[in-house]
Design a protein around this motif. Sequence first.
Motif, mmCIF file in Angstrom:
data_model
loop_
_atom_site.group_PDB
_atom_site.id
_atom_site.type_symbol
_atom_site.label_atom_id
_atom_site.label_comp_id
_atom_site.label_asym_id
_atom_site.label_seq_id
_atom_site.Cartn_x
_atom_site.Cartn_y
_atom_site.Cartn_z
ATOM 1 N N GLY A 193 -0.413 -4.892 6.626
ATOM 2 C CA GLY A 193 -0.242 -3.953 5.506
ATOM 3 C C GLY A 193 -0.693 -2.543 5.817
ATOM 4 O O GLY A 193 -0.727 -1.689 4.935
ATOM 5 N N THR A 194 -1.061 -2.300 7.095
ATOM 6 C CA THR A 194 -1.477 -0.938 7.442
ATOM 7 C C THR A 194 -0.311 0.030 7.282
ATOM 8 O O THR A 194 0.831 -0.321 7.560
ATOM 9 C CB THR A 194 -2.032 -0.880 8.886
ATOM 10 N N HIS A 217 -1.646 2.050 13.934
ATOM 11 C CA HIS A 217 -2.132 0.690 13.653
ATOM 12 C C HIS A 217 -0.962 -0.299 13.553
ATOM 13 O O HIS A 217 -1.095 -1.468 13.908
ATOM 14 C CB HIS A 217 -2.960 0.650 12.355
ATOM 15 N N SER A 235 4.581 -18.269 -3.185
ATOM 16 C CA SER A 235 3.392 -17.602 -2.660
ATOM 17 C C SER A 235 2.179 -18.145 -3.395
ATOM 18 O O SER A 235 2.216 -18.309 -4.624
ATOM 19 C CB SER A 235 3.546 -16.093 -2.895
ATOM 20 N N PHE A 241 -6.137 -8.782 8.274
ATOM 21 C CA PHE A 241 -7.308 -8.076 8.825
ATOM 22 C C PHE A 241 -8.433 -7.943 7.795
ATOM 23 O O PHE A 241 -9.424 -7.251 8.047
ATOM 24 C CB PHE A 241 -6.912 -6.668 9.297
ATOM 25 N N ASP A 295 7.995 -6.959 3.404
ATOM 26 C CA ASP A 295 7.603 -7.788 2.258
ATOM 27 C C ASP A 295 7.109 -6.891 1.131
ATOM 28 O O ASP A 295 6.368 -5.937 1.360
ATOM 29 C CB ASP A 295 6.471 -8.752 2.661
ATOM 30 N N ARG A 310 0.811 -1.223 0.000
ATOM 31 C CA ARG A 310 0.000 0.000 0.000
ATOM 32 C C ARG A 310 0.847 1.277 0.000
ATOM 33 O O ARG A 310 0.328 2.375 0.218
ATOM 34 C CB ARG A 310 -0.971 -0.022 1.190
ATOM 35 N N SER A 343 -2.791 -10.192 4.203
ATOM 36 C CA SER A 343 -4.100 -9.570 4.490
ATOM 37 C C SER A 343 -4.771 -10.142 5.741
ATOM 38 O O SER A 343 -5.928 -10.575 5.692
ATOM 39 C CB SER A 343 -5.014 -9.709 3.266
#
Length: 317
Positions: free
Chosen positions: A282-283, A288, A159, A229, A47, A22, A227
């Motif tokens: 990923g926040t 957070h 992955s 969350f 990552d 992000r 992911s």
Amino acid sequence: MQSVKIGGTNWTASNVALGIMRMGTLSVDACAKAIQAAHEAGINFFDSADIYGNDPQLGRGSSEIHFGQALKQSGLSRDDFYFQSKGGLYANSDNKITRYDSSKEQLLKSVDGILERTGLDYLDSFVIHRPDALMEPDEVAAAFDELQASGKVRHFGVSNFNPAQIALLQSAFDQRLLVDQVQFGLKHTGMLDFGFHTNMTGARSVDHDGGLLEYVRLHKMTIQTWSPFQYGTFAGTFINNDQFPELNQELAKLADKYQVSKNAIAVAWILRHPAHMQVLIGTMNPDHIADSAAGSDITLTKQEWYDLYLAAGNELP
Ligand SMILES: NC(=O)c1ccc[n+]([C@@H]2O[C@H](COP(=O)([O-])OP(=O)(O)OC[C@H]3O[C@@H](n4cnc5c(N)ncnc54)[C@H](OP(=O)(O)O)[C@@H]3O)[C@@H](O)[C@H]2O)c1
């Protein structure tokens, strides 16, 4: 912050890692703040993937460009962190992904691009992003060997691979594949559901991943959970989401008990599984990031783990 032995080796890293997917459209300042927040929280693993970010000006890979610039601003030295990226998805000149491509040429090109965008000298780990139906294991192994011999990459993984796909690639490659990165979290539990419903006929008994959880434990690979969350695939976060009242009530109860955030409890739930996973958050919000990282130090009881699983809308037969 607790650590995980990646792939059962002596390579230890924080068991919560920050994904930079992000970062692509964030300001460099905001990226540097996220990097600093992660470092302060004890996270030492980032990552990425060569395709992350598709900034209108910078195109595919803008996350890595921003990361590289933000890294300089953050004051971190190369010894402070591990950096992993992924390749094997081909984007055309319009930046659209048109095929999966694990050819040697594509993988070598991918790593060179990652190093150039980030300004790093080497990757700690390079991962095949998704299984390419036309993958030639020998060709991937030749690419990996060359990347390691040149000093550009230290370790390798996959992955979104199932056990048979891992075994096929591993059969051509002398070094061990250390990680498999898949989606897993309180609202994405297919790897567990099917295990509870063995030999039954309902939807939850469907094996979507070939017994991946048991396979990675037997082969001492590390599952990296993407992911954690999210519900659905990028539908949004379940944290504080009115669509999931029961789950949020349970998360809030445990957050209160352990004096942490709901994010921390959601992370602790993943880490309580004996497969010793690594959680990829990923926040990009520094608060957070700190909240989520705190989950590394919480050990839920077995009952709390099951209570959360059930509160997420699951059932036990
Ligand atoms: N291998 C693969 O195929 C694959 C696929 C997808 C992702 N990944 C990896 O996994 C990493 C994590 O993925 P992700 O970003 O989807 O994970 P995530 O951590 O589950 O989701 C992050 C999102 O949730 C939001 N969020 C988190 N806590 C929140 C809270 N308390 N309140 C409101 N919003 C909250 C964040 O917003 P804020 O920023 O505002 O907090 C952000 O939009 C990626 O960076 C990438 O490295 C891998």
